[in-house]
Design a protein around this motif. Sequence first.
Motif, short mmCIF file in Angstrom:
data_model
loop_
_atom_site.label_atom_id
_atom_site.label_comp_id
_atom_site.label_asym_id
_atom_site.label_seq_id
_atom_site.Cartn_x
_atom_site.Cartn_y
_atom_site.Cartn_z
N ARG A 73 0.84 -1.20 0.00
CA ARG A 73 0.00 0.00 0.00
C ARG A 73 0.87 1.23 0.00
NH1 ARG A 73 -3.77 -2.22 4.34
NH2 ARG A 73 -4.60 -3.95 3.15
N GLN A 90 -1.10 0.58 9.50
CA GLN A 90 -1.07 -0.31 8.34
C GLN A 90 -0.21 -1.54 8.63
OE1 GLN A 90 -2.62 -0.52 5.61
NE2 GLN A 90 -3.77 1.38 5.73
N GLU A 127 -2.12 -3.91 10.76
CA GLU A 127 -3.17 -4.59 10.00
C GLU A 127 -2.59 -5.71 9.13
OE1 GLU A 127 -5.93 -3.14 6.53
OE2 GLU A 127 -6.18 -1.85 8.29
N ARG A 167 -3.35 -9.67 9.31
CA ARG A 167 -3.80 -10.38 8.11
C ARG A 167 -2.97 -11.65 7.89
NH1 ARG A 167 -5.05 -7.18 2.65
NH2 ARG A 167 -4.69 -8.80 1.11
N SER A 206 -13.33 4.05 0.54
CA SER A 206 -14.05 3.03 1.31
C SER A 206 -15.50 3.41 1.49
CB SER A 206 -13.45 2.86 2.70
OG SER A 206 -12.12 2.49 2.59
N VAL A 257 -11.42 -5.45 2.23
CA VAL A 257 -10.19 -4.99 1.58
C VAL A 257 -10.03 -5.54 0.18
CG1 VAL A 257 -8.86 -4.55 3.66
CG2 VAL A 257 -8.86 -6.84 2.68
N LYS A 303 -11.16 -3.23 -2.63
CA LYS A 303 -10.35 -2.01 -2.74
C LYS A 303 -9.02 -2.32 -3.43
CE LYS A 303 -10.60 -0.44 1.54
NZ LYS A 303 -10.26 0.36 2.70
N GLU A 304 -8.38 -3.40 -2.97
CA GLU A 304 -7.09 -3.75 -3.56
C GLU A 304 -7.24 -4.14 -5.02
OE1 GLU A 304 -5.28 -6.56 -0.91
OE2 GLU A 304 -4.95 -5.02 0.61
#
Length: 661
Positions: free
Chosen positions: A26, A36, A39, A43, A154, A165, A168-169
């Motif tokens: 990102r 980030q 997160e 993940r 978002s 996510v 978005k990705e």
Amino acid sequence: MFSIRMRSAKGGPHEKGGTHISGCERLVEEKDLPGQALEMVVRALSHSKGKADFIRITMDEVRKEEISYIPCPLIEEYRGEGIEETISYGKRVLAKGGITEEAVCKAVSALLSRKISMRGAMIVSATTGERLDGLGDRGVRVTRMGFENPAEASSLLLSHGYQGVHIKEALVLAGKVLSCPEVLGELCISDDPDYVVGYVSYKNSLGNPVYSRLSPMKELGNSFGGRIFFVKDGANIEEIRSYLETKTVLVRSPLLSERGKIAGGELEDVVKEIEREVETLRSSPDFRTLHTYHPLNAARAMSEGKEYIMMTTNNYLGLAQWDELKCGARRGAAMGTGSGGSRLLSGSFPLFETLERELAALKETESALVFNTGYMANVGVINALVGAKDHILSDSLNHASIIDGARLSHATIHVYPHNDISSLERILQSLPEEGRRLIVTDSVFSMDGDIAPLPKLLELAEKYNALLVVDDAHATGVLGEGRGSAHFFGIQSKRLLQVGTLSKAIGSEGGFVCGSETMISYIRNKARSFIFSTALTPMDIGAAIEGVRLIRNGKAPISKLHGLVRSMTHLLAERNIDVPGKTKNGNVAEDFNETPIFPIIVGSSEKALHVAEEMKKRGIILSAIRPPTVAKGEARLRLTVTADHTEEDLAYVADALKELL
Ligand SMILES: *Cc1c(COP(=O)(O)O)cnc(C)c1O
């Protein structure tokens, strides 16, 4: 800004033979780096492919002047019946971007024949499908990209019902790939075993990038996936690779790029933009307009001085024109014509209690709650029962009001293939322990007329501690002596909620939910579509009470309706017209169901409209059901039989269909 990247594996680092678990990259502001990083670690530690034991996070600063801004792809969505159908739809979509079917077939089979998933993408020729990158198992890895304004992106996506996510990705990646001039399109199958959604992307005739979300692209539980980039013949592969791997791009917010840009890059006036969109819609066979009819009964209507046979109403028993209901409405009108407020304030006049008692008696439950429409009942009930931390398991052919209710709840939505119990069970097994689970299904599917296997669904609900919401819109007044699907199957349970509408067989207007006393109190306290909307009018309630009573006392023409459904089935079988769930090869179908819905599938919207127009010339009203109500390629005539039809009507309609199909 910083570029932050995570790669994780199990069994040690990748280069020492560890199995890849997940990776991402990102672009973020400096202040967001710690969040980030956290997160990304979470993940890697909670991935459905396994828990990573090796995580590498790297970051480096990106200077503002290195950044290019690119448009966000337009979003399209398609849900197919099965994988093959979805893939063949994907091929048609890619063809719009100038990618040949041959190229898609060749590249997909090269991808599928691989033993291991590639982390990068294959670059192939858009004409032949031949692989051009020469990068073996590695492939091309697209990095250095993000949304210009992630929070806005978002919330815009969420307002369109997209969350999580993944999307978005995917949008950012698809945007970057398509922003490379020599790339014509992409096909992506996720390697996440929990994620059957994939996508294809292409540039439309105006040159705008389009992201077409497709599901299912593979079986649930399959962790094989990959990406294919299709490029123009003669493209410079080194340049493409260098652009995709090193150029820093930020994607503009999703909605802005959906707006048409006029010369000079300025935004088009919003009114002009809508006018232009209506123009485009008008020329499409999916454009919708209203037709005015004056109903005489459920089987006859007048329009412009001519009488028609109506084959498209949900007034299955014809009760909407019965004197009993008209009298009920008049008695209601004696109290006034409006209810004056929400039920919780001033609008709960005594007729409501009578109706709710009648409904609970009809459905053999402790309690009932009336809503203004069936649509609002689904939205209210689902939102009352589940929220952001919960899980909804929803049949792929559920009614739009269920889909909207599910989206509004912010729960995680798992769409299971139509009536597929084993897929549903697999999803239930894979869910975390925390969070509520709610299984929701039409009992009689509105566009297909088939019946959900409720006893099996209830068994799963019990085994996996889930609630079961059943939408009886087309079963009430029709199945189980008119009591609906639960009575039809002989099931009862405190975890079962029966939603329904007063506006189909019952012959009035409104919606309801029936269940245990506790569940109904809970919903009464939580359902926003109940709390924040003015109660139904006394006329609606007065009529509905009479409709429910007629059904409950056995005075409604339910067996007559079933007799006519059987007649229509035989008439169509004799004429060799195949109708799913009704007829097959000139016989009554093995999976025959006794619902009054006959889905006559014709394929394209154009053909459905043509047949409907020709039927109208013959004095028959039959509506063409087109996307988005049904999937693309499944446009149909949805024929409904009612208790007001005669045997002669049905024979006349069957003959006309025979002639036109
Ligand atoms: C018609 C329908 C609804 C909506 O009911 P209304 O009272 O018309 O709002 C909900 N679910 C299904 C399956 C339907 O067919």
